[in-house]
Design an enzyme around this catalytic site. Structure first.
Site, PDB file in Angstrom:
ATOM      1  N   HIS A 140     -26.133   7.212  50.588  1.00  0.00           N
ATOM      2  CA  HIS A 140     -27.140   7.504  51.903  1.00  0.00           C
ATOM      3  C   HIS A 140     -26.504   8.046  53.102  1.00  0.00           C
ATOM      4  O   HIS A 140     -25.364   8.005  53.459  1.00  0.00           O
ATOM      5  CB  HIS A 140     -27.692   6.098  52.260  1.00  0.00           C
ATOM      6  CG  HIS A 140     -26.568   5.204  52.690  1.00  0.00           C
ATOM      7  ND1 HIS A 140     -26.132   5.070  54.022  1.00  0.00           N
ATOM      8  CD2 HIS A 140     -26.037   4.288  51.954  1.00  0.00           C
ATOM      9  CE1 HIS A 140     -25.110   4.286  54.064  1.00  0.00           C
ATOM     10  NE2 HIS A 140     -25.031   3.722  52.908  1.00  0.00           N
ATOM     11  N   ASP A 141     -27.404   9.025  53.899  1.00  0.00           N
ATOM     12  CA  ASP A 141     -26.746   9.649  54.992  1.00  0.00           C
ATOM     13  C   ASP A 141     -25.869  10.715  54.847  1.00  0.00           C
ATOM     14  O   ASP A 141     -25.208  11.144  55.809  1.00  0.00           O
ATOM     15  CB  ASP A 141     -26.512   8.727  56.099  1.00  0.00           C
ATOM     16  CG  ASP A 141     -27.672   7.717  56.190  1.00  0.00           C
ATOM     17  OD1 ASP A 141     -28.898   8.266  56.728  1.00  0.00           O
ATOM     18  OD2 ASP A 141     -27.551   6.348  55.965  1.00  0.00           O
ATOM     19  N   GLY A 201     -21.441   6.270  52.147  1.00  0.00           N
ATOM     20  CA  GLY A 201     -22.347   6.740  52.946  1.00  0.00           C
ATOM     21  C   GLY A 201     -21.794   7.443  54.436  1.00  0.00           C
ATOM     22  O   GLY A 201     -20.663   7.116  54.718  1.00  0.00           O
TER      23      GLY A 201
END
Length: 260
Positions: A123-124, A141
């Site tokens: 994520h991200d 992440g």
């Protein structure tokens, strides 16, 4: 007449948007918020979910999972995104997750990337253009990867680490700190091993530019200078060698400290 080719065994939700020339292979599942650009090919047994957008001319090989929820316990079902650019090759068993609200809400992969099997993009993360991720490379992440970076097989990158443009990670590298542009590292934890000279030559950097980057590397790693002193000396070289500016900018940004 539509040129979209959907195998009869695939499940494509009513809200999905498929552009001209898209091909969906057998046993794929395409969610209702997915957008797929022109001429992109999704091979057998792939699952695309979430608010996921792929650009044009991508090729996604079998058994990939794109756009599933992040592996983050803070995630509470928000409509965050995964955005993938154009002309990417994504090989078997890759998993890319959507972003989190806390991390800006988006995971992004740019254009012309060569992503080999079993790669995970958490994520991200923000991945640039023309990168190469060898088999089993893994991003935790919030990782940022610059253009033309190369991650060797089984490279593991710690969360919030920045990987500079044109850098190179050897096989099995464990990257716990930021990797400056142009630098080659290997090992667990990663240690510097010169500059990515061969990669720079292949991309058209002049001998003078490569020599300047090598001088900057020596200032950073072999001179005994502090990081601030080395950056000041590199800035002096950059007056006549603009290729050094990305290195100066990278060192000026806050992060986890650089591999050194």
């Amino acid at each position: 007449m539509s040129t979209v080719d959907i195998h009869p065994s695939a499940i494509v939700a009513a809200g999905a948007e498929l552009a001209e020339g898209v091909k969906i292979g057998p046993y794929c599942v395409i969610g209702p918020h997915v957008k797929i650009g022109a001429r992109t090919r999704i091979e057998a047994h792939c699952v695309l979910e979430g608010h996921t957008a792929l650009g044009e001319d991508n090729h996604v090989f079998p058994f990939c999972s794109l756009g599933q929820v992040p592996q983050d316990m803070k995630y509470a079902g928000e409509p965050t995104r995964l955005t993938i650019g154009h002309r990417n090759t994504i090989r078997e068993y890759c998993s890319f997750n959507v972003g989190t609200v806390q991390g800006g809400g988006e995971t992004r992969v740019g254009d012309d990337n060569w992503i080999m099997a079993y790669v995970h993009v958490a994520h991200d993360c923000m991945v640039g253009n023309h990168t190469i991720f060898a088999n089993n490379a893994t991003l935790a992440g919030h990782v940022v990867v610059g253009d033309w970076a190369i991650l060797g097989g089984f490279t593991g990158v710690h969360q919030f680490v920045r990987v500079g443009a044109h850098s190179f990670c050897g096989v099995g590298t464990v990257l716990l700190q930021d990797l400056p542009p142009y630098v080659t590292v290997a090992g667990n934890p990663a240690a510097p091993h010169g500059i990515n000279a061969e990669g720079l030559r292949r991309r058209g950097f002049s001998p003078e530019a490569i020599a300047a980057i090598r001088r900057a590397y020596k200032l950073l790693y072999r001179s005994g200078l502090t990081l601030a002193e080395a950056r000041e000396r590199i800035a002096e070289l950059a007056v006549e060698q603009p290729e050094l500016q990305p290195l100066i900018d990278f060192l000026a940004q806050p992060g986890r400290g650089i591999v050194r």
